[in-house]
Write an enzyme that holds these catalytic residues in place. Structure first.
Site, mmCIF file in Angstrom:
data_model
loop_
_atom_site.group_PDB
_atom_site.id
_atom_site.type_symbol
_atom_site.label_atom_id
_atom_site.label_comp_id
_atom_site.label_asym_id
_atom_site.label_seq_id
_atom_site.Cartn_x
_atom_site.Cartn_y
_atom_site.Cartn_z
ATOM 1 N N GLU A 214 18.587 -39.388 -16.853
ATOM 2 C CA GLU A 214 17.849 -40.335 -18.001
ATOM 3 C C GLU A 214 16.839 -41.094 -17.011
ATOM 4 O O GLU A 214 17.009 -41.583 -15.917
ATOM 5 C CB GLU A 214 18.609 -41.365 -18.488
ATOM 6 C CG GLU A 214 18.021 -42.085 -19.634
ATOM 7 C CD GLU A 214 18.559 -43.708 -19.480
ATOM 8 O OE1 GLU A 214 17.824 -44.473 -20.337
ATOM 9 O OE2 GLU A 214 19.258 -43.974 -18.600
ATOM 10 N N ASP B 57 22.206 -42.345 -15.235
ATOM 11 C CA ASP B 57 21.692 -43.322 -15.904
ATOM 12 C C ASP B 57 20.532 -43.943 -15.192
ATOM 13 O O ASP B 57 20.596 -44.037 -14.054
ATOM 14 C CB ASP B 57 22.816 -44.440 -16.087
ATOM 15 C CG ASP B 57 22.043 -45.849 -16.761
ATOM 16 O OD1 ASP B 57 21.719 -45.497 -18.007
ATOM 17 O OD2 ASP B 57 21.948 -46.717 -16.274
#
Length: 622
Positions: free
Chosen positions: A306, A269
């Protein structure tokens, strides 16, 4: 488990149950003067651990079996759960539980994983994906996902968070599955069942920060730094004093998911919130450790980042100065597509709006590869010239892009039905790795909102105010209460495939697109540069995509973002093209009129003209 990367060694952290009901405990606490384990279920004094060097404390304690609850006692005064707890049955503030890693019987011995170019990703949130919101609920819906045709499930973070409902990005126990979703073995059952059906499993992990509630790492050591700050709280200490223990903690966690839970890939993330100026970046450490573990296990594994940095170094080879990760999400693809479909132009969407930009994303990855960004007020990105299409994950919707809207509204409530099918075709027939967000395949209309379950009233209020301030930037004033149970329940999927003809048609459309991708090489993920030719016709807001692979049939995709019928004239690519799919066919919920031609031929020095209906998606093979 010890894994070496050069002279770097990752240690087994937490409680490790062994034979004869003996459990080894290891924790990193470099400033502690003493460390002990209190067995909650035994009325006795805490049992001391011994220093192991480099800030680690370790000890083998006899007659400690699975199910035992325990806490660490720091300097004889402060009692805290285990930072590397394998299960928190009573939540983030409760005692940790000893887990037997071998209690589950795996049946996936023949599973070797999938290469990244085979991934067709389905992202889901465990709590809202099924009626009961558990790991078992996912298992029950696997036949449906297999029928759809996806090849990889991506689980939003399942690390233990406060309360019973949360997106997962406020986790504070990275090794412990969320107790409200089920037991650790229940999560293993999900992975095992997926593998039995040929599905890979991606775990979303958060290494840029930890949530604020139940985060007791401050009591153990310098896990965080004040030198950097993330939008979500203190940054992890990856390059300051004592950072080796922090890096070991995170790398051990990455290896843990691959090894103990048989996870196939990690999605990291928001790596733009990971700050590290070490000579070797923590991302490279994670990637190397995961690959080494995959080799040991005999499985194909991957690390996907990401990132909103538009930085090709993330997926560039280590020998070329990159971090060597296998893939990354491409926000530019989403943003360019979203603006064409909705016309929204606020916030970061102000940088997008032309078909040529979407063609650039289709052709080469980043739209912004060093150009000036009006939204950022600076140049942004670098050129991904050496990157392969198979290294980029693309989507029309995902948890962030839906959930970080004030109303959590999906595309199904923002645009015409025909436009939804254009979005599906653009993603599922791209040369990149496609991702669907749960419910997108049939046009789910329930929102996906941001929700939390913090126990601290002050923290709840801070989140409420933070969301309001964030949405002011987009001009959104009505914000759902993230703490309300009604907000959470409103997000649970409500499929009506048995009674809703439009949902049935939409599902059939996505199913056929996926089948094309899996059976025709020119429709799959491209592994080489130059595999995609695109032409943008700005006058008609139309994109033409031509792809070929080997000696198989070539594909031609025509997708339009026009709201009214328009005339399109094309001169390339040459060949005779035969229609295979048209989004306006009755079987896909269309009215059947204005269908694309069943066949047409483009010859040298000649052009062909068509009348395009609003939002067409035409697919042809040579």
């Amino acid at each position: 488990m010890n894994t070496r990367m050069g002279d770097r060694k990752t240690r087994h952290l937490g409680a490790r149950y062994g034979s004869l009901q003996s459990t080894q405990f290891r924790v990193w606490a470099p400033h502690a003067k003493s460390m002990a384990v209190r067995l909650v279920t035994r009325p006795q004094e805490p049992i001391a651990l011994e220093p192991e060097g480099h800030g680690y404390w370790v000890g083998d304690i006899a007659n400690v079996s699975p199910g035992t609850h325990y806490r660490y006692v720091i300097d004889g005064e402060v009692e805290r759960p285990d930072p590397a707890s394998r299960f928190q049955p009573d939540g983030v503030h409760g005692a940790s539980e000893v887990i037997d890693p071998n209690s589950f019987t795996w049946t996936d011995q023949q599973w070797k994983g999938l290469s990244l170019d085979q991934y067709i990703i389905y992202e889901l949130h465990t709590g809202t994906f099924s009626p009961d919101g558990t790991f078992e609920g996912i298992v029950n819906k696997l036949p449906y996902l297999q029928e759809l045709g996806v090849t990889a499930l991506e689980l939003m973070p399942v690390a233990q968070c406060p309360g019973t409902r949360n997106w997962g990005y406020d986790g504070t126990y990275l090794f412990a599955p969320q107790h409200s979703f089920g037991q650790p073995d229940d999560l293993k059952r999900v992975v095992d069942a997926c593998h039995s059906r040929g599905l890979a499993v991606i775990m979303d992990v958060v290494y840029n920060h930890l949530g604020p509630e139940g985060n007791y790492l401050y009591d153990f050591g310098p896990y965080f730094t004040d030198v950097y700050r993330t939008p979500w709280g203190s940054a992890m200490n990856y390059d300051g004093q004592y950072c080796c223990g922090v890096r070991d903690f995170v790398v051990s966690n990455a290896v843990f998911w691959i090894q103990e839970y048989h996870i196939d890939a990690l999605r990291l993330d928001a790596i733009h919130g990971i700050y590290d100026f070490s000579a070797q970046h923590i991302l490279q450490d994670i990637g190397e450790a995961v690959r080494a573990t995959g080799e040991q296990e005999g499985r194909s594994v991957a690390v996907i980042a990401e990132s909103d940095l538009n930085d090709a170094r993330i997926i560039a080879p280590i020998e070329s100065g990159g971090y060597g990760l296998e893939g990354q999400w491409n926000d530019d693809f989403h943003h360019a597509l979203h603006v064409l479909l909705t016309g929204e132009s606020v916030g970061y969407y102000e940088d997008f709006g032309t078909v040529e930009q979407f063609a650039t994303a289709y052709r080469s990855g980043f739209v912004y590869a060093g150009q000036y960004s009006s939204f950022r007020k600076r140049r942004h990105g670098n050129a991904p010239n050496e990157c392969r299409p198979a290294q980029f994950v693309v989507c029309a919707q995902n948890h962030d892009q839906v959930g970080n809207r004030a109303k959590g509204d999906r595309h199904s409530t923002l645009m015409p039905f025909e436009a939804l099918k254009v979005a599906n075709a653009a993603v599922l027939l791209s040369a990149n790795i496609p991702l669907l967000f749960m419910g997108e395949e049939y046009g789910e209309t329930t929102p996906f909102l941001y929700f939390i379950d913090h126990g601290d009233p002050g923290l709840v209020e801070a989140v409420r105010e933070g969301r309001k301030q964030e949405f002011q930037f987009f001009g959104w004033t009505e914000v759902s209460d993230p703490f309300a149970m009604a907000t959470y329940e409103a997000c649970r999927l409500q499929p009506r495939l048995g009674s809703d003809e439009r949902q049935q048609a939409h599902f059939h459309w996505c199913q056929d697109l996926i089948n094309l991708r899996k059976t025709i090489p020119s429709c799959g993920t491209a592994t080489k540069n130059g595999a995609v030719a695109t032409w943008a016709d700005e006058a008609t807001n139309t994109l033409i995509v031509h792809r070929k692979a080997g000696e198989g049939p070539e594909m031609l995709l025509v997708i339009g973002f026009n709201h009214e019928p328009v005339k399109l004239t094309i001169k390339q690519p040459q060949g005779t093209w035969i229609r295979r799919l048209d989004s306006r066919m009755k079987e896909y919920g269309g009215k059947g009129e204005d269908l694309s031609p069943e066949t047409f031929t483009i010859q040298s020095q000649k052009e062909v003209s068509f009348t395009l209906p609003p939002f067409p998606a035409w697919f042809f093979l040579s």
